[in-house]
Structures are given as C-alpha cells and as structure tokens.
Design a protein around this motif. Sequence first.
Motif, PDB file in Angstrom:
ATOM      1  N   GLN A  96       1.153   7.048  -0.736  1.00 35.42           N
ATOM      2  CA  GLN A  96       0.546   8.332  -0.408  1.00 35.42           C
ATOM      3  C   GLN A  96      -0.248   8.886  -1.591  1.00 35.42           C
ATOM      4  N   ILE A  97       0.313   8.781  -2.786  1.00 34.67           N
ATOM      5  CA  ILE A  97      -0.377   9.281  -3.982  1.00 34.67           C
ATOM      6  C   ILE A  97      -1.649   8.485  -4.235  1.00 34.67           C
ATOM      7  N   LEU A  98      -1.568   7.146  -4.128  1.00 35.13           N
ATOM      8  CA  LEU A  98      -2.763   6.323  -4.325  1.00 35.13           C
ATOM      9  C   LEU A  98      -3.833   6.649  -3.289  1.00 35.13           C
ATOM     10  N   HIS A  99      -3.398   6.882  -2.061  1.00 33.52           N
ATOM     11  CA  HIS A  99      -4.347   7.233  -1.005  1.00 33.52           C
ATOM     12  C   HIS A  99      -5.027   8.575  -1.316  1.00 33.52           C
ATOM     13  N   GLU A 100      -4.230   9.553  -1.797  1.00 32.62           N
ATOM     14  CA  GLU A 100      -4.804  10.862  -2.128  1.00 32.62           C
ATOM     15  C   GLU A 100      -5.729  10.791  -3.333  1.00 32.62           C
ATOM     16  N   LEU A 101      -5.490   9.826  -4.236  1.00 36.91           N
ATOM     17  CA  LEU A 101      -6.362   9.670  -5.397  1.00 36.91           C
ATOM     18  C   LEU A 101      -7.657   8.945  -5.049  1.00 36.91           C
ATOM     19  N   GLY A 102      -7.752   8.444  -3.821  1.00 35.18           N
ATOM     20  CA  GLY A 102      -8.991   7.854  -3.364  1.00 35.18           C
ATOM     21  C   GLY A 102      -9.047   6.337  -3.411  1.00 35.18           C
ATOM     22  N   HIS A 103      -7.928   5.691  -3.625  1.00 38.79           N
ATOM     23  CA  HIS A 103      -7.941   4.227  -3.609  1.00 38.79           C
ATOM     24  C   HIS A 103      -8.112   3.751  -2.178  1.00 38.79           C
ATOM     25  N   ARG A 104      -8.992   2.759  -2.000  1.00 39.85           N
ATOM     26  CA  ARG A 104      -9.326   2.310  -0.658  1.00 39.85           C
ATOM     27  C   ARG A 104      -8.175   1.595   0.029  1.00 39.85           C
ATOM     28  N   ASP A 105      -7.447   0.774  -0.713  1.00 41.93           N
ATOM     29  CA  ASP A 105      -6.372   0.004  -0.088  1.00 41.93           C
ATOM     30  C   ASP A 105      -5.068   0.238  -0.850  1.00 41.93           C
ATOM     31  N   ALA A 106      -4.488   1.390  -0.611  1.00 42.71           N
ATOM     32  CA  ALA A 106      -3.271   1.777  -1.317  1.00 42.71           C
ATOM     33  C   ALA A 106      -2.097   0.878  -0.951  1.00 42.71           C
ATOM     34  N   VAL A 107      -2.025   0.438   0.296  1.00 40.03           N
ATOM     35  CA  VAL A 107      -0.924  -0.416   0.741  1.00 40.03           C
ATOM     36  C   VAL A 107      -0.952  -1.741  -0.021  1.00 40.03           C
ATOM     37  N   ALA A 108      -2.140  -2.319  -0.186  1.00 45.03           N
ATOM     38  CA  ALA A 108      -2.258  -3.587  -0.909  1.00 45.03           C
ATOM     39  C   ALA A 108      -1.838  -3.421  -2.369  1.00 45.03           C
ATOM     40  N   ARG A 109      -2.188  -2.295  -2.973  1.00 43.89           N
ATOM     41  CA  ARG A 109      -1.801  -2.063  -4.373  1.00 43.89           C
ATOM     42  C   ARG A 109      -0.290  -1.940  -4.511  1.00 43.89           C
ATOM     43  N   VAL A 110       0.344  -1.249  -3.584  1.00 43.65           N
ATOM     44  CA  VAL A 110       1.802  -1.113  -3.646  1.00 43.65           C
ATOM     45  C   VAL A 110       2.457  -2.472  -3.401  1.00 43.65           C
ATOM     46  N   ASN A 111       1.931  -3.234  -2.447  1.00 41.14           N
ATOM     47  CA  ASN A 111       2.480  -4.567  -2.185  1.00 41.14           C
ATOM     48  C   ASN A 111       2.315  -5.476  -3.405  1.00 41.14           C
ATOM     49  N   ARG A 112       1.178  -5.381  -4.090  1.00 43.15           N
ATOM     50  CA  ARG A 112       0.956  -6.170  -5.293  1.00 43.15           C
ATOM     51  C   ARG A 112       1.968  -5.796  -6.376  1.00 43.15           C
ATOM     52  N   ALA A 113       2.267  -4.512  -6.481  1.00 42.47           N
ATOM     53  CA  ALA A 113       3.233  -4.067  -7.483  1.00 42.47           C
ATOM     54  C   ALA A 113       4.653  -4.520  -7.135  1.00 42.47           C
ATOM     55  N   ARG A 114       4.929  -4.710  -5.851  1.00 39.01           N
ATOM     56  CA  ARG A 114       6.268  -5.127  -5.413  1.00 39.01           C
ATOM     57  C   ARG A 114       6.472  -6.632  -5.488  1.00 39.01           C
ATOM     58  N   ARG A 115       5.408  -7.401  -5.730  1.00 38.62           N
ATOM     59  CA  ARG A 115       5.539  -8.863  -5.795  1.00 38.62           C
ATOM     60  C   ARG A 115       6.525  -9.266  -6.880  1.00 38.62           C
ATOM     61  N   PRO A 116       7.250 -10.344  -6.665  1.00 42.24           N
ATOM     62  CA  PRO A 116       8.145 -10.818  -7.713  1.00 42.24           C
ATOM     63  C   PRO A 116       7.334 -11.314  -8.913  1.00 42.24           C
ATOM     64  N   HIS A 117       7.881 -11.129 -10.070  1.00 43.55           N
ATOM     65  CA  HIS A 117       7.235 -11.561 -11.304  1.00 43.55           C
ATOM     66  C   HIS A 117       8.130 -12.602 -11.969  1.00 43.55           C
ATOM     67  N   PRO A 118       7.983 -13.898 -11.589  1.00 45.43           N
ATOM     68  CA  PRO A 118       8.915 -14.908 -12.084  1.00 45.43           C
ATOM     69  C   PRO A 118       8.882 -15.083 -13.599  1.00 45.43           C
ATOM     70  N   ASP A 144       8.140   3.647  -2.568  1.00 50.00           N
ATOM     71  CA  ASP A 144       6.935   2.889  -2.231  1.00 50.00           C
ATOM     72  C   ASP A 144       6.021   3.699  -1.321  1.00 50.00           C
ATOM     73  N   TYR A 145       6.596   4.374  -0.340  1.00 54.53           N
ATOM     74  CA  TYR A 145       5.788   5.217   0.543  1.00 54.53           C
ATOM     75  C   TYR A 145       5.160   6.368  -0.246  1.00 54.53           C
ATOM     76  N   ASP A 146       5.912   6.934  -1.187  1.00 55.05           N
ATOM     77  CA  ASP A 146       5.350   7.999  -2.028  1.00 55.05           C
ATOM     78  C   ASP A 146       4.200   7.476  -2.871  1.00 55.05           C
ATOM     79  N   SER A 147       4.364   6.289  -3.455  1.00 53.02           N
ATOM     80  CA  SER A 147       3.300   5.695  -4.264  1.00 53.02           C
ATOM     81  C   SER A 147       2.055   5.442  -3.419  1.00 53.02           C
TER      82      SER A 147
END
Length: 106
Positions: free
Chosen positions: A18-40, A13-16
């Motif tokens: 960092q990569i999103l941040h380097e690619l220029g995404h403004r809120d990389a933490v929110a994107r990683v958190n969204r990807a980690r959400r449970p998908h019932p 998750d930390y690597d993801s």
Amino acid sequence: MRTIRRDGWTAADYDSQQILHELGHRDAVARVNRARRPHPVRRAWHTLRTRLHRPAPNTPCIDWVAARAAADAVNRGEGDEADRIVMATADPHATSFATFRLLNAE
C-alpha cells in the motif's frame, strides 16, 4: 489480465504494498514479492557466521580407554594405579565419573 501472486503474505507485506502504491510505484506487488524472495547466499553467510562465532560447547572429554583401564585397576584393588591413569587424561573429572560407571558392583 495479469495474475498477482500474494502467497503467504503477512499484514506487513500488505502495508508495504500500500505504501509503495501511494508513493507512485507502478508495480508495488512485484516489488514486495521480490523482497520476499529467499536469499540463499545471505542465509548461507548467516549460518556460517553464527557457526564460526558460536562458543565451543563445554562438553567433557571422556577418555573411555583410560576409564576402562582405571575401572579394571580399581576392580583389582589398585587404587593408586587407577588414580594415576585418570589423572593423566585431558579431563580427569569426567574420566573419573566414567570410571565409576564402569566399576563392577559385586
């Protein structure tokens, strides 16, 4: 200042992030958190799919009523009758073993 939630993050998750941040995404933490959400729905579909495609368990079908009747026939000394009862069941092998367990050992 906004609070950043990183509960239960793994090294991936930390690597993801960092990569999103380097690619220029403004809120990389929110994107990683969204990807980690449970998908019932996805989890329910996966559970249903595995249950539908799982092979049926190979458990013996013991007819306990027939096993008791066969055991009573053996205890009376009527082996042919017990054999006829056991062979008429869906799984004669399992039912004969159940019959053996029900015999009176006197």
